[in-house]
Design an enzyme around this catalytic site. Sequence first.
Site, PDB file in Angstrom:
ATOM      1  N   GLU A  48     -11.893   2.171   0.455  1.00 28.13           N
ATOM      2  CA  GLU A  48     -12.485   1.596  -0.859  1.00 28.13           C
ATOM      3  C   GLU A  48     -12.242   0.314  -0.907  1.00 28.13           C
ATOM      4  O   GLU A  48     -10.947  -0.290  -0.722  1.00 28.13           O
ATOM      5  CB  GLU A  48     -12.277   2.443  -2.033  1.00 28.13           C
ATOM      6  CG  GLU A  48     -12.550   3.843  -1.681  1.00 28.13           C
ATOM      7  CD  GLU A  48     -11.854   4.872  -2.885  1.00 28.13           C
ATOM      8  OE1 GLU A  48     -11.694   4.240  -4.109  1.00 28.13           O
ATOM      9  OE2 GLU A  48     -11.602   5.828  -2.659  1.00 28.13           O
ATOM     10  N   CYS A  77     -10.272  -6.412  -5.242  1.00 33.29           N
ATOM     11  CA  CYS A  77      -9.353  -5.503  -4.907  1.00 33.29           C
ATOM     12  C   CYS A  77      -9.654  -4.754  -3.319  1.00 33.29           C
ATOM     13  O   CYS A  77     -10.466  -4.012  -3.249  1.00 33.29           O
ATOM     14  CB  CYS A  77      -9.103  -4.478  -5.870  1.00 33.29           C
ATOM     15  SG  CYS A  77      -7.695  -3.129  -5.561  1.00 33.29           S
ATOM     16  N   CYS A  93      -2.315   6.072   3.221  1.00 30.96           N
ATOM     17  CA  CYS A  93      -1.173   5.613   3.100  1.00 30.96           C
ATOM     18  C   CYS A  93       0.061   6.643   3.342  1.00 30.96           C
ATOM     19  O   CYS A  93      -0.237   7.847   3.180  1.00 30.96           O
ATOM     20  CB  CYS A  93      -1.105   5.219   1.607  1.00 30.96           C
ATOM     21  SG  CYS A  93       0.372   4.286   0.875  1.00 30.96           S
ATOM     22  N   CYS A 135       3.504   8.464  -2.897  1.00 30.29           N
ATOM     23  CA  CYS A 135       3.693   8.285  -4.447  1.00 30.29           C
ATOM     24  C   CYS A 135       2.885   9.683  -4.718  1.00 30.29           C
ATOM     25  O   CYS A 135       1.918   9.939  -4.545  1.00 30.29           O
ATOM     26  CB  CYS A 135       3.027   7.099  -4.873  1.00 30.29           C
ATOM     27  SG  CYS A 135       3.993   5.614  -3.899  1.00 30.29           S
ATOM     28  N   CYS A 167      -0.576   9.444  -6.722  1.00 28.16           N
ATOM     29  CA  CYS A 167      -1.623   8.597  -6.116  1.00 28.16           C
ATOM     30  C   CYS A 167      -2.455   9.310  -5.252  1.00 28.16           C
ATOM     31  O   CYS A 167      -2.098  10.002  -4.448  1.00 28.16           O
ATOM     32  CB  CYS A 167      -1.042   7.590  -5.310  1.00 28.16           C
ATOM     33  SG  CYS A 167      -2.109   6.282  -4.483  1.00 28.16           S
ATOM     34  N   GLY A 178      -3.475   2.089   0.515  1.00 29.34           N
ATOM     35  CA  GLY A 178      -2.421   1.580   1.876  1.00 29.34           C
ATOM     36  C   GLY A 178      -1.372   0.844   1.327  1.00 29.34           C
ATOM     37  O   GLY A 178      -1.240   0.431  -0.042  1.00 29.34           O
ATOM     38  N   SER A 223       5.960  -2.338  -7.352  1.00 31.62           N
ATOM     39  CA  SER A 223       5.635  -0.937  -7.643  1.00 31.62           C
ATOM     40  C   SER A 223       6.910  -0.156  -8.234  1.00 31.62           C
ATOM     41  O   SER A 223       7.547   0.148  -7.114  1.00 31.62           O
ATOM     42  CB  SER A 223       4.891  -0.187  -7.050  1.00 31.62           C
ATOM     43  OG  SER A 223       3.477  -0.718  -7.007  1.00 31.62           O
ATOM     44  N   ASN A 236      -4.263   6.948 -14.282  1.00 30.97           N
ATOM     45  CA  ASN A 236      -5.454   7.079 -13.973  1.00 30.97           C
ATOM     46  C   ASN A 236      -5.578   8.348 -13.455  1.00 30.97           C
ATOM     47  O   ASN A 236      -5.054   8.771 -12.344  1.00 30.97           O
ATOM     48  CB  ASN A 236      -6.169   6.009 -13.148  1.00 30.97           C
ATOM     49  CG  ASN A 236      -7.135   5.478 -13.602  1.00 30.97           C
ATOM     50  OD1 ASN A 236      -8.323   6.067 -14.181  1.00 30.97           O
ATOM     51  ND2 ASN A 236      -7.232   4.059 -13.510  1.00 30.97           N
ATOM     52  N   CYS A 270      -8.266   2.500  -6.751  1.00 30.84           N
ATOM     53  CA  CYS A 270      -8.567   2.820  -5.402  1.00 30.84           C
ATOM     54  C   CYS A 270      -7.981   4.102  -4.832  1.00 30.84           C
ATOM     55  O   CYS A 270      -7.120   4.792  -5.152  1.00 30.84           O
ATOM     56  CB  CYS A 270      -8.142   1.674  -4.359  1.00 30.84           C
ATOM     57  SG  CYS A 270      -9.445   0.419  -4.305  1.00 30.84           S
TER      58      CYS A 270
HETATM   59  N1  SAH Z   1       1.065   0.621  -1.875  1.00 32.58           N
HETATM   60  C1  SAH Z   1       1.094  -0.669  -3.066  1.00 32.58           C
HETATM   61  C2  SAH Z   1      -0.340  -0.870  -3.314  1.00 32.58           C
HETATM   62  C3  SAH Z   1      -0.841   0.557  -4.126  1.00 32.58           C
HETATM   63  S1  SAH Z   1      -2.119   0.265  -5.223  1.00 32.58           S
HETATM   64  C4  SAH Z   1       1.816  -0.106  -4.086  1.00 32.58           C
HETATM   65  O1  SAH Z   1       2.356   0.948  -4.065  1.00 32.58           O
HETATM   66  O2  SAH Z   1       2.043  -1.163  -4.827  1.00 32.58           O
HETATM   67  C5  SAH Z   1      -1.465  -0.728  -6.640  1.00 32.58           C
HETATM   68  C6  SAH Z   1      -1.075   0.068  -7.993  1.00 32.58           C
HETATM   69  O3  SAH Z   1      -1.775   1.093  -8.325  1.00 32.58           O
HETATM   70  C7  SAH Z   1       0.395   0.581  -7.531  1.00 32.58           C
HETATM   71  O4  SAH Z   1       1.292   0.392  -8.402  1.00 32.58           O
HETATM   72  C8  SAH Z   1       0.010   2.211  -7.700  1.00 32.58           C
HETATM   73  O5  SAH Z   1       1.376   2.648  -7.830  1.00 32.58           O
HETATM   74  C9  SAH Z   1      -0.918   2.227  -8.607  1.00 32.58           C
HETATM   75  N2  SAH Z   1      -1.548   3.455  -8.635  1.00 32.58           N
HETATM   76  C10 SAH Z   1      -1.907   4.322  -7.553  1.00 32.58           C
HETATM   77  N3  SAH Z   1      -2.453   5.317  -8.178  1.00 32.58           N
HETATM   78  C11 SAH Z   1      -2.672   5.305  -9.326  1.00 32.58           C
HETATM   79  C12 SAH Z   1      -3.150   6.114 -10.569  1.00 32.58           C
HETATM   80  N4  SAH Z   1      -3.777   7.281 -10.103  1.00 32.58           N
HETATM   81  N5  SAH Z   1      -3.202   5.599 -11.852  1.00 32.58           N
HETATM   82  C13 SAH Z   1      -2.535   4.202 -12.048  1.00 32.58           C
HETATM   83  N6  SAH Z   1      -2.168   3.569 -11.168  1.00 32.58           N
HETATM   84  C14 SAH Z   1      -2.137   4.082  -9.970  1.00 32.58           C
END
Ligand code: SAH
Length: 358
Positions: A90, A107, A114, A118, A121, A163, A218, A294, A337
């Site tokens: 996406e 974005c 990934c 986490c 996520c 990712g 993060s 989210n 995403c």
């Molecule tokens: N792998 C990278 C990029 C991930 S996306 C990273 O970990 O930073 C960017 C941010 O969105 C990250 O901080 C991730 O933790 C956050 N994120 C992922 N899923 C989420 C969700 N459901 N609600 C809010 N933030 C989220």
Amino acid sequence: MVHLFNAIDELLTPWLKERGQGAYRLGQVRRWLFAQRVRDFREMTDLPQALRDELARDFTLWSSQIERHTQAEDGTEKLLLTLADGGQIECVLLRDRVPSGWRRTICISTQVGCGMGCVFCASGLEGLARNLTTGEIVEQMLRLQLLLDPDERLSHIVVMGMGEPLANLNALLPALEEASRDDGLGISARRITISTVGLPVAMRRLAETNPRYRLAVSLHAPNDELRHRIVPVSKKIPLTEILAEADHYFERSGRRLTFEYVLLAGINDSPAQAVELAELLAGRTALLNVIPYNPVAGLPYHTPSAAAQRAFRDVLEARGVSVQFRHRKGDAIDAACGQLRRRLSVEGQESRAGIVGA
Ligand code: SAH
């Protein structure tokens, strides 16, 4: 067929030479792609027709297909792309009004799935399928640029899609080069942010080779014990090490760091945890980006109440942390995403289950 976006200069330079074409043809092609926003070699009208035909025969511009294109009322648009091998990623276009005018941020994703795991996520639920190629990353940028009106321009890039960008630096760095070059998208490196879960070796490599971009780390927890539970990959990586590498990056780049913190109700959102977080970040030139969770289909986490968010914020502000709550955009289209892909796959399973059950 060769995917041109994988290495535009390296592919075209010898190709043009073999055909006795001047090197300026490369600049013409680049201008059509990045500035004139064409979709096809056929539209490159200052190239001889025969050359356009030959380009179209030897190179492909688009390696993916648009599976879904969704638009939210706030101007956010999202693409779900199906790659040549069937993998899905996406990418998102966000339109923001800021005091100085408009921002148009894209974005982008760097991997299919990934491997970081986490727990909250959507992107990592099925693990890592593979790294994206440089071409697939550049393609996202250009596909999103094609969604703009002619008078709009891309202004920012956040590498915050699916990712872990620092696990795919080899493909990402050449793609960001295309983004920042004047004869590419022309987006200045300080408007490009790479977000990482915090991989120290790769953070060091970025600091030594390419400290031009903004770095976002993060965190999601103010101590290792909690972080190990939320961010499983961190079990081998203590916070002290990640913060040391972040500080090193700051020294090299001179760019203010961002720390990200997804706020999960009842897990990392208490005032005591806010105090601990403020202490952890004390003394750093950094922005704390708090992202209220989210919700992801099928996961047991919740967004904290407005009151809990307020209380968390008050503690941080009282302790002098620069904090920003990221307001949610594009909720209606699952703009975080990984979420659209997730929802479609859950819906798919449910409808398949429905058929089996019927
Ligand atoms: N792998 C990278 C990029 C991930 S996306 C990273 O970990 O930073 C960017 C941010 O969105 C990250 O901080 C991730 O933790 C956050 N994120 C992922 N899923 C989420 C969700 N459901 N609600 C809010 N933030 C989220």
